[in-house]
Write an enzyme that holds these catalytic residues in place. Structure first.
Site, PDB file in Angstrom:
ATOM      1  N   CYS A  72      13.002 -10.168   8.300  1.00 17.46           N
ATOM      2  CA  CYS A  72      12.165  -9.252   9.092  1.00 17.46           C
ATOM      3  C   CYS A  72      12.989  -8.297   9.946  1.00 17.46           C
ATOM      4  CB  CYS A  72      11.174 -10.030   9.937  1.00 17.46           C
ATOM      5  SG  CYS A  72      11.907 -11.046  11.244  1.00 17.46           S
TER       6      CYS A  72
ATOM      7  N   HIS B 180       6.176  -4.964   7.270  1.00 13.35           N
ATOM      8  CA  HIS B 180       7.184  -5.953   7.663  1.00 13.35           C
ATOM      9  C   HIS B 180       7.646  -6.752   6.456  1.00 13.35           C
ATOM     10  CE1 HIS B 180       3.978  -9.354   8.142  1.00 13.35           C
ATOM     11  NE2 HIS B 180       3.442  -8.330   7.493  1.00 13.35           N
TER      12      HIS B 180
ATOM     13  N   HIS C 254       9.608 -12.689  15.054  1.00 17.72           N
ATOM     14  CA  HIS C 254       9.250 -11.831  13.920  1.00 17.72           C
ATOM     15  C   HIS C 254       9.041 -10.409  14.423  1.00 17.72           C
ATOM     16  CE1 HIS C 254       7.832 -10.903   9.902  1.00 17.72           C
ATOM     17  NE2 HIS C 254       6.749 -10.350  10.405  1.00 17.72           N
TER      18      HIS C 254
END
Length: 333
Positions: free
Chosen positions: A53, A117, A105
């Site tokens: 990520c 993402h 994240h």
């Protein structure tokens, strides 16, 4: 008089151009991010072949804006400046807590409550588009971070003032270039500016394809020297569950595990992390911890950097030595 009039016109045009330029570079960030849709997720990866990520966000920012942003998700909370979700603009960075207790994240906001993402979910792994309307993400959003953007995308030319216009005086001088870890007196840690590349004529330039490639190469070299930590969260279930992680981990990647008790009861649990020895069919213990957790409480293991290929297991047992959860990882070169 004519010079003053031209100067005023130039500054009005420059202000409008700056606003238009920011919108253009935000759109460029989105366009670059979208071209990587479908690229697979790999812990610690940061290339067009695979991303995690923060690797995805960092790679897009470097390619689209020539900026170096944090490599680890948790560091985004101390970088840039915070804005509300309602004030978010396309290209801003969204920070989530997916492990229970810390930033783990990151994603790039697209607008209209959507974001792009690199996800590690079992049913939708890779670079995908998700929505804040999904029940999973809305309660896990920690912050939206905004980074100062250059006036134009890398390689775009700057607009010169019209002939005859006065040069900016000391109070009108351009803002100083951003430097890693700091800004122009704001006290906020900002993204690092792209490196200044010497030109063939002996001057300097930050534009053009050569500068873009050199900036990306320098950023990639910087990233390769950093310890990349991927945060992984998992739940302790009420009944025994075995989960084989479909995402390979690479040697050199550092993983941080967070265990959350969702068994429905409080109690004492044994958390064990070990590497399998295939020759002797035994586990070589790396970490063992006895923890007491209320229901929905969590425990974070010390992060671990993989230096050998092979299979690794993380198991959780209850106080009666009954195994509740097993997670298996494969580490590759």
């Amino acid at each position: 008089m004519r010079n003053k009039f031209l100067t005023v016109l130039w500054f009005v045009a420059a202000l409008a151009s700056a606003q238009t330029g920011e919108a253009a570079i935000r759109q460029h960030i989105i366009d670059v991010a979208r071209k990587y849709l479908g690229v697979p997720y790999v812990y610690g990866a940061m290339s067009p072949r695979a991303f995690d990520c923060s690797g995805f966000v960092g790679y897009v920012y470097r390619e689209a804006a020539g900026l170096v942003v944090p490599r680890v998700s948790r560091d985004f909370m101390q970088a840039g400046r915070s804005v509300s979700l309602q004030a978010a603009l396309p290209g801003d960075v969204m920070v989530f807590d997916t492990v229970g207790g810390r930033a783990s994240h990151v994603a790039i906001y697209l607008g209209n409550n959507q974001f792009i993402h690199a996800a590690s979910a079992t049913n939708s792994s890779g670079v995908i588009i998700s929505s804040m309307n999904e029940r999973y993400y809305a309660p896990r959003l920690l912050s939206v971070r905004r980074f100062p953007l250059p006036p134009t995308p890398p390689g775009a030319g700057a607009t010169a003032p019209p002939a005859g216009a006065a040069s900016p005086g000391p109070a009108q001088a351009a803002a100083p270039a951003l430097t890693p870890g700091g800004g122009s007196g704001s006290g906020l840690p900002l993204a690092a500016a792209a490196p200044v590349i010497p030109s063939a004529s002996g001057g300097t330039s930050t534009g053009g394809a050569v500068a873009d490639q050199a900036a990306l190469a320098a950023a990639a070299a910087l990233a390769s020297t950093e310890v990349v930590i991927a945060d992984i969260g998992f739940d302790i279930p009420a009944t025994r569950t075995t989960y084989v992680d479909p995402i390979p981990t690479s040697v050199g990647t550092e993983l941080a595990f967070t265990v959350r008790n969702t068994s429905g009861r409080s109690g004492r649990f044994v958390v064990v992390f070990y590497k399998m020895d295939p020759r002797r069919n035994i586990g070589v213990e790396i970490h063992r911890q006895l923890v007491t957790m209320d229901n929905n409480a969590y425990y974070s293991l010390p992060s671990y950097r993989f230096v050998e290929t092979g299979r690794y297991r993380l198991i959780v047992k209850d106080n009666s030595n009954n195994q509740l959860m097993e997670r298996i990882f494969t580490v590759q070169e």
